[in-house]
Design an enzyme around this catalytic site. Structure first.
Site, PDB file in Angstrom:
ATOM      1  N   HIS A  15      -1.263  -7.214 -14.842  1.00 18.59           N
ATOM      2  CA  HIS A  15      -1.481  -7.939 -13.571  1.00 18.59           C
ATOM      3  C   HIS A  15      -0.165  -8.427 -12.983  1.00 18.59           C
ATOM      4  O   HIS A  15      -0.133  -9.421 -12.263  1.00 18.59           O
ATOM      5  CB  HIS A  15      -2.417  -9.141 -13.761  1.00 18.59           C
ATOM      6  CG  HIS A  15      -3.673  -8.821 -14.527  1.00 18.59           C
ATOM      7  ND1 HIS A  15      -4.838  -8.430 -13.927  1.00 18.59           N
ATOM      8  CD2 HIS A  15      -3.910  -8.811 -15.860  1.00 18.59           C
ATOM      9  CE1 HIS A  15      -5.753  -8.201 -14.850  1.00 18.59           C
ATOM     10  NE2 HIS A  15      -5.213  -8.421 -16.037  1.00 18.59           N
TER      11      HIS A  15
ATOM     12  N   SER B  14      22.558  -2.259   5.225  1.00 20.95           N
ATOM     13  CA  SER B  14      21.820  -2.595   6.437  1.00 20.95           C
ATOM     14  C   SER B  14      22.800  -2.603   7.603  1.00 20.95           C
ATOM     15  O   SER B  14      23.946  -3.029   7.459  1.00 20.95           O
ATOM     16  CB  SER B  14      21.179  -3.974   6.279  1.00 20.95           C
ATOM     17  OG  SER B  14      20.934  -4.547   7.542  1.00 20.95           O
TER      18      SER B  14
ATOM     19  N   LYS C 276      23.245  -6.599   2.332  1.00 19.81           N
ATOM     20  CA  LYS C 276      22.136  -5.816   1.784  1.00 19.81           C
ATOM     21  C   LYS C 276      22.569  -4.572   1.015  1.00 19.81           C
ATOM     22  O   LYS C 276      23.538  -3.909   1.345  1.00 19.81           O
ATOM     23  CB  LYS C 276      21.182  -5.374   2.911  1.00 19.81           C
ATOM     24  CG  LYS C 276      20.355  -6.451   3.514  1.00 19.81           C
ATOM     25  CD  LYS C 276      19.415  -7.139   2.532  1.00 19.81           C
ATOM     26  CE  LYS C 276      18.253  -6.288   2.095  1.00 19.81           C
ATOM     27  NZ  LYS C 276      17.285  -6.077   3.172  1.00 19.81           N
TER      28      LYS C 276
ATOM     29  N   GLU D 169      12.590   4.340  -2.600  1.00 12.82           N
ATOM     30  CA  GLU D 169      11.530   4.116  -1.599  1.00 12.82           C
ATOM     31  C   GLU D 169      11.070   5.444  -0.994  1.00 12.82           C
ATOM     32  O   GLU D 169       9.884   5.635  -0.723  1.00 12.82           O
ATOM     33  CB  GLU D 169      12.045   3.190  -0.492  1.00 12.82           C
ATOM     34  CG  GLU D 169      12.251   1.767  -0.972  1.00 12.82           C
ATOM     35  CD  GLU D 169      12.990   0.938   0.073  1.00 12.82           C
ATOM     36  OE1 GLU D 169      12.349   0.140   0.762  1.00 12.82           O
ATOM     37  OE2 GLU D 169      14.215   1.096   0.207  1.00 12.82           O
TER      38      GLU D 169
END
Ligand code: ARG
Length: 466
Positions: free
Chosen positions: A157, A278, A284, A291
């Protein structure tokens, strides 16, 4: 006769719009090698069975071999006005060798021909994908070897649950990718059926020797129902399903690595060569590669659903709808290959923060189960032991302690069975290594499994190269 193979029956040629709409050459041209090799085998069989003369057969084979060379050397350009790769190759052949070229299609239809080409193409790509998967597995196993003592929290979980090692964690993906290899091998078995001889749908009256053609093309099985041979695409669907499952595994792994690279976890850090910045936020460092692996899963699932839907209510035998079988599976193959090729590079350059991983096992009462197990071994029924351990956890939370900083007296308040040795049983190392069965996270077990998997890998690599 128009430029179509079937033009004689028509009083005018196909409208330009209809021709463009109908043509598949812009995507089925990738099967040129399969189409040519298939035709060479077919022509050889036609010669051997005296359906055409040996000279004609030889002339056709030689012409086709030259065409193959010419394509590879960029000497031949595809004519995208033609209907498909089969039409293109036959046209090249007739242009090259003249009248004899017109005999190559004896006893054959594009319906069995396209099924053959696609099966051959998928057989080749199954092997390519297996090679890439085996390389991913090798990378994972090498990483495992370095981390059999790297403790980190395992989750259920997404809540801290019990201690595992990074090697054990990676081992879960090793098993998944192993099954992916085996699933592909299993699908290969059914792709490996030679459909020629089926003709358009009901075979031909020539004494075709399709066993010979199968042998020449290294197919294990031969079709035994001509309607089935030209009308099913379950082998494309199966391959698409195998690829979807691979992507599902890759996507889960990518998702976890994305999570583990966040400031909240910091278990791993990707190399600058495999992260992006970024345009706005200077600080960043984004895990785009992972991804994208996760994101590309969508198109592979989509392609599977597309072919499933195309096939769902097609009457037997061939229907042009089936031309829509190719772009999806080609795209899935490319996508999976791209993802499998880049993953090992991300993994081998990634920094693994073993200290951060270790911190994750110190908070969150991951040893509460071991506390209960300690009592069970002294005769307390598990349910009661679970209750005692649970109460100790609450006591710790209320008193800002954890199970290793509790005094023996505090332990004894809940059960007099606790002794000094409880502390040895609840260290991260004990939590992992006191587990003995194969499949457990203990170092011995993981090392044993690594050995099994290295043998497995060696065998698969050998078979795939044969
Ligand atoms: N381009 C076609 C396909 O991909 C080849 C088979 C054409 N057969 C036919 N009867 N029109 O399906």
């Amino acid at each position: 006769m128009g430029k179509q193979l079937w033009g004689a029956r028509f009083s005018k040629s196909l409208a330009k719009e209809a021709n463009d709409f109908n043509s598949s050459l812009h995507f089925d041209s990738v099967m040129f090698e399969e189409d040519i090799l298939g035709s060479i085998a077919h022509a050889t069989m036609l010669g051997e069975t005296n359906i055409i003369s040996k000279e004609e057969s030889q002339k056709i084979s030689n012409g086709l071999k030259e065409i193959l060379e010419d394509i590879k050397q960029g000497k031949l350009q595809f004519d995208y006005n033609l209907e498909d790769i089969h039409t293109q190759v036959e046209k090249w052949l007739i242009d090259k060798i003249g009248e004899t070229g017109k005999k190559v299609h004896t006893g054959r239809s594009r319906n069995d021909q396209v099924a053959l080409d696609l099966r051959m193409y998928l057989k080749k790509e199954v092997k390519n994908i297996k090679t890439l998967l085996l390389n991913v597995l090798k990378t994972l196993i090498n990483l495992q070897k370095k981390h059999t003592k790297t403790y980190l929290s395992g989750y259920t979980h997404l809540q801290r649950a019990q201690v595992i090692t990074f090697a054990h964690y990676l081992g879960a993906y090793v098993e998944m990718f192993k099954r992916d290899v085996e699933r592909l091998e299993n699908a290969f078995e059914r792709i490996d059926t030679m459909p020629l001889g089926a003709g358009a749908l009901a075979c031909s009256t020539y004494n075709i020797d399709n066993k010979m053609t199968a042998q020449l093309l290294k197919f294990k099985h031969v079709m035994i129902n001509s309607l089935d041979a030209v009308s099913d695409r379950d082998f494309v669907i199966e391959m698409g399903a195998c690829l979807s499952i691979i992507m599902m595994h890759l996507s889960r792994f990518a998702e976890e690595l994305v999570l583990y690279t966040t400031s909240e976890f910091k278990f791993v850090e990707f190399d600058d060569g495999f992260t992006t910045g970024s345009s706005l936020m200077p600080q960043k460092k984004n895990p785009d590669i992972l991804e994208l692996i996760r994101g590309k899963t969508g198109r592979v699932y989509g392609n599977l659903f597309s072919i499933l839907t195309i096939m769902k209510s097609l009457p037997l035998a061939y229907n042009k709808d089936m031309q829509e079988d190719k772009e999806g599976i080609f795209d899935s193959i490319k996508t999976v290959k791209d993802c499998l090729a880049i993953l090992p590079q991300v993994l081998t350059t990634m920094k693994i923060n073993t200290d951060k991983m270790l911190l994750s096992v110190n908070e969150g009462f991951l040893n509460a189960t071991e506390v209960a197990d300690y009592l069970v071994k002294k005769g307390v029924p598990f349910r009661d032991a679970h209750g005692i351990s649970g109460k100790l956890v609450v006591y710790c939370i209320n008193n800002n302690k954890n199970l290793t900083t509790l005094t023996l007296n505090e332990y004894k308040k809940e059960s007099s069975l606790f002794e000094e040795d409880i502390y040895q049983k609840i260290t991260p190392e004990a939590q992992v290594n006191n587990k003995t069965i194969v499949g457990s996270p203990s170092e011995n077990s993981v090392l044993e499994v690594i050995k099994i998997n290295e043998k497995w890998l060696e065998k698969k690599e050998k078979n795939n190269n044969d």
